[in-house]
Enzyme design. Structure first.
Site, PDB file in Angstrom:
ATOM      1  N   GLY A  92       4.347   2.446   8.005  1.00 53.41           N
ATOM      2  CA  GLY A  92       4.819   1.178   8.576  1.00 53.41           C
ATOM      3  C   GLY A  92       5.753   0.458   7.626  1.00 53.41           C
ATOM      4  N   ASP A 143      -5.723  -4.679   2.860  1.00 55.20           N
ATOM      5  CA  ASP A 143      -5.912  -3.224   2.868  1.00 55.20           C
ATOM      6  C   ASP A 143      -7.265  -2.806   2.287  1.00 55.20           C
ATOM      7  OD1 ASP A 143      -3.442  -2.936   4.031  1.00 55.20           O
ATOM      8  OD2 ASP A 143      -2.399  -2.506   2.170  1.00 55.20           O
ATOM      9  N   ARG A 176      -8.211  -0.375  12.694  1.00 58.63           N
ATOM     10  CA  ARG A 176      -9.175  -0.355  11.582  1.00 58.63           C
ATOM     11  C   ARG A 176     -10.368  -1.269  11.814  1.00 58.63           C
ATOM     12  NH1 ARG A 176      -5.289  -0.376   6.271  1.00 58.63           N
ATOM     13  NH2 ARG A 176      -4.786   1.817   6.505  1.00 58.63           N
TER      14      ARG A 176
HETATM   15  C1  S3P Z   1       2.484  -3.870   2.929  1.00 58.63           C
HETATM   16  C2  S3P Z   1       2.068  -4.980   3.589  1.00 58.63           C
HETATM   17  C3  S3P Z   1       0.834  -5.039   4.401  1.00 58.63           C
HETATM   18  C4  S3P Z   1      -0.093  -3.872   4.057  1.00 58.63           C
HETATM   19  C5  S3P Z   1       0.623  -2.571   3.991  1.00 58.63           C
HETATM   20  C6  S3P Z   1       1.716  -2.618   2.944  1.00 58.63           C
HETATM   21  C7  S3P Z   1       3.749  -3.927   2.182  1.00 58.63           C
HETATM   22  O1  S3P Z   1       1.176  -4.963   5.766  1.00 58.63           O
HETATM   23  O2  S3P Z   1      -1.146  -3.803   5.002  1.00 58.63           O
HETATM   24  O3  S3P Z   1      -0.289  -1.544   3.662  1.00 58.63           O
HETATM   25  O4  S3P Z   1       4.025  -3.041   1.353  1.00 58.63           O
HETATM   26  O5  S3P Z   1       4.511  -4.889   2.384  1.00 58.63           O
HETATM   27  P1  S3P Z   1       1.625  -6.285   6.587  1.00 58.63           P
HETATM   28  O6  S3P Z   1       2.841  -6.813   5.959  1.00 58.63           O
HETATM   29  O7  S3P Z   1       1.884  -5.804   7.996  1.00 58.63           O
HETATM   30  O8  S3P Z   1       0.447  -7.197   6.502  1.00 58.63           O
END
Ligand code: S3P
Length: 422
Positions: free
Chosen positions: A84, A308, A339
């Site tokens: 993501g 996380d 989750r």
């Molecule tokens: C992350 C932000 C978080 C986290 C993901 C990594 C990042 O997600 O859960 O594992 O590197 O910016 P969200 O920004 O959707 O909360």
């Protein structure tokens, strides 16, 4: 079980994605030391290569050399794999480039919401064509962007970082106001590289990066050990009956280390030693001893700083005295898996007490042996959480698959064997 020795977690995933993208956006040679070599980091490297950036192989124990250059239109779909962060941050970078790119990913990533990022990018001037509603695949075409101020409805570092990267790539000022502070790696890296980024509580502003960007002077970046990967080692050492584990070079950025505060409150015996700073990120060694935990209430305001770590904290709560409640963890429904539901279902599947009530997660601890089959849904943090619980006394936990651990922590099972001597 005895957990002892010394270990270094793999490089920070969030910092590695950002370091690779900033190096790729530069016009110079960048050497990354300690970058994560896991599948998610490889997804970012693969996508950047498709955009014309030269990146050497990501190999454990070796530096990674990146040669930033002007990006070119990719000839094929950019495959973001399971990541993501790759998808959302690269969308931000692409908004400032005047060509079209098509993005996709694996089945889990294709289900995750992208409009939270694409809608503000469209307001900045980019064009986005969705193929399947709010998610991937989609096409983005960058443009001359407009200066932008955004009131973010979610505390999401991916969203904030996408907009800051759009501002950087497009050469326009961007301000993001968050409902609560999310991880601040992008801000720290921008500031470390000399950009004019201002942080006033929950308001983050990138002025024009003007004279310092794109950078043409070579630079090096050192990447700290991943706090979220370290959390699984911390959990193993807490659940142990004997021993002491030294976990070296762990990122202790306060926007990431909320799990350490919660564990301390629950009775976890964790000492922080050799605090220092590496490329703008606080780093320390952790010394963890076996501990008796007591349940706690994790307040909504604490969640962004440990988002996380909810799975592994919930796993530990299943061995604590009394009840633990995680307030307002609805965001967990749109991670690599649902989750929130899967943590509760899997805890119940191994005989623990857990329930979702609205957006809250409740876990009641016990000492009964944990036994049963866990459905990881190929979510790395679920696989690692239940692997650690499988180390407890008389446990017998079968994972639907262990391989997803490699998404963020290559060598996880080897490291567990190393510290447990099993
Ligand atoms: C992350 C932000 C978080 C986290 C993901 C990594 C990042 O997600 O859960 O594992 O590197 O910016 P969200 O920004 O959707 O909360």
């Amino acid at each position: 079980m005895r957990v002892a020795g010394r270990i270094r977690p793999p490089g920070d995933k969030s910092v590695t994605h950002r370091a690779l993208m900033l190096a790729g956006l530069s016009r110079t040679k960048v050497v990354l030391d300690g970058a994560l070599t896991a599948l998610d980091a490889k997804s970012t490297a693969r996508v950047l290569r498709q955009l014309g950036v030269a990146i050497g192989p990501l190999r454990r124990g070796e530096v990674t050399v990146v040669r930033g250059r002007a990006w070119r239109r990719p000839s094929r779909t950019l495959d973001c794999g399971n990541s993501g962060t790759t998808a959302r941050l690269i969308l931000g970078c692409l908004a400032g480039h005047r060509f079209e790119a098509r993005l996709s990913g694996d089945a889990s990533l294709r289900r995750r919401p992208m409009r939270r990022v694409t809608e503000p990018l469209v307001q900045m001037g980019a064009t986005v064509r969705e193929e399947a509603g709010d998610g991937l695949p989609l096409r983005i075409r960058g443009a001359q962007l407009k200066p932008f101020r955004f009131l973010s409805p979610v505390a999401s570092a991916q969203l904030k970082s996408a907009l800051l990267l759009a501002g950087l790539a497009g050469g326009v000022p961007v301000t993001v106001v968050e409902p609560a502070r999310s991880r601040d790696h992008t801000e720290r890296l921008f500031s470390y590289l000399g950009m004019d980024i201002r942080v006033d509580a929950v308001e983050i502003s990138l002025q024009s990066a003007g004279s310092v960007w794109p950078r043409t002077e070579p630079f090096d970046l050192q990447i700290p050990g991943d706090a979220s990967s370290a959390a699984f080692l911390v959990a193993a050492a807490i659940l142990a009956d004997s021993g002491e584990l030294l976990i070296e070079d762990v990122g202790v950025n306060p926007t990431r280390s909320g799990y350490l505060d919660v564990l301390e409150r629950m009775g976890g015996r964790i000492k922080t030693e050799r605090r220092r700073e590496v490329c703008g990120e606080p780093v320390a060694d952790l010394v963890v001893s076996p501990s008796w935990l007591t349940g706690t209430e994790v307040k909504a305001a604490e969640i962004p700083g440990l988002i996380d770590e909810v799975p592994v904290l919930a796993g530990l709560a299943a061995r604590a005295a009394g009840e633990t409640v995680f307030r307002s963890v609805g965001e967990l429904r749109v991670k690599e898996s649902n989750r929130l539901n899967l943590v509760a279902e899997n805890l119940r599947a191994i005989g623990a007490e857990a329930a979702v009530a609205g957006d809250d997660l409740h876990v009641v601890g016990s000492e009964r042996p944990l036994r049963g089959r866990v459905e990881t849904a190929r979510d790395h943090r679920l696989a690692m959480t239940f692997a650690v619980l499988g180390l407890t006394d008389k446990a017998r936990i079968e994972l639907s698959e262990p391989a997803s651990a490699a998404v963020s922590y290559p060598g996880f099972f080897e490291d567990l064997r190393l510290v447990t001597g099993r």
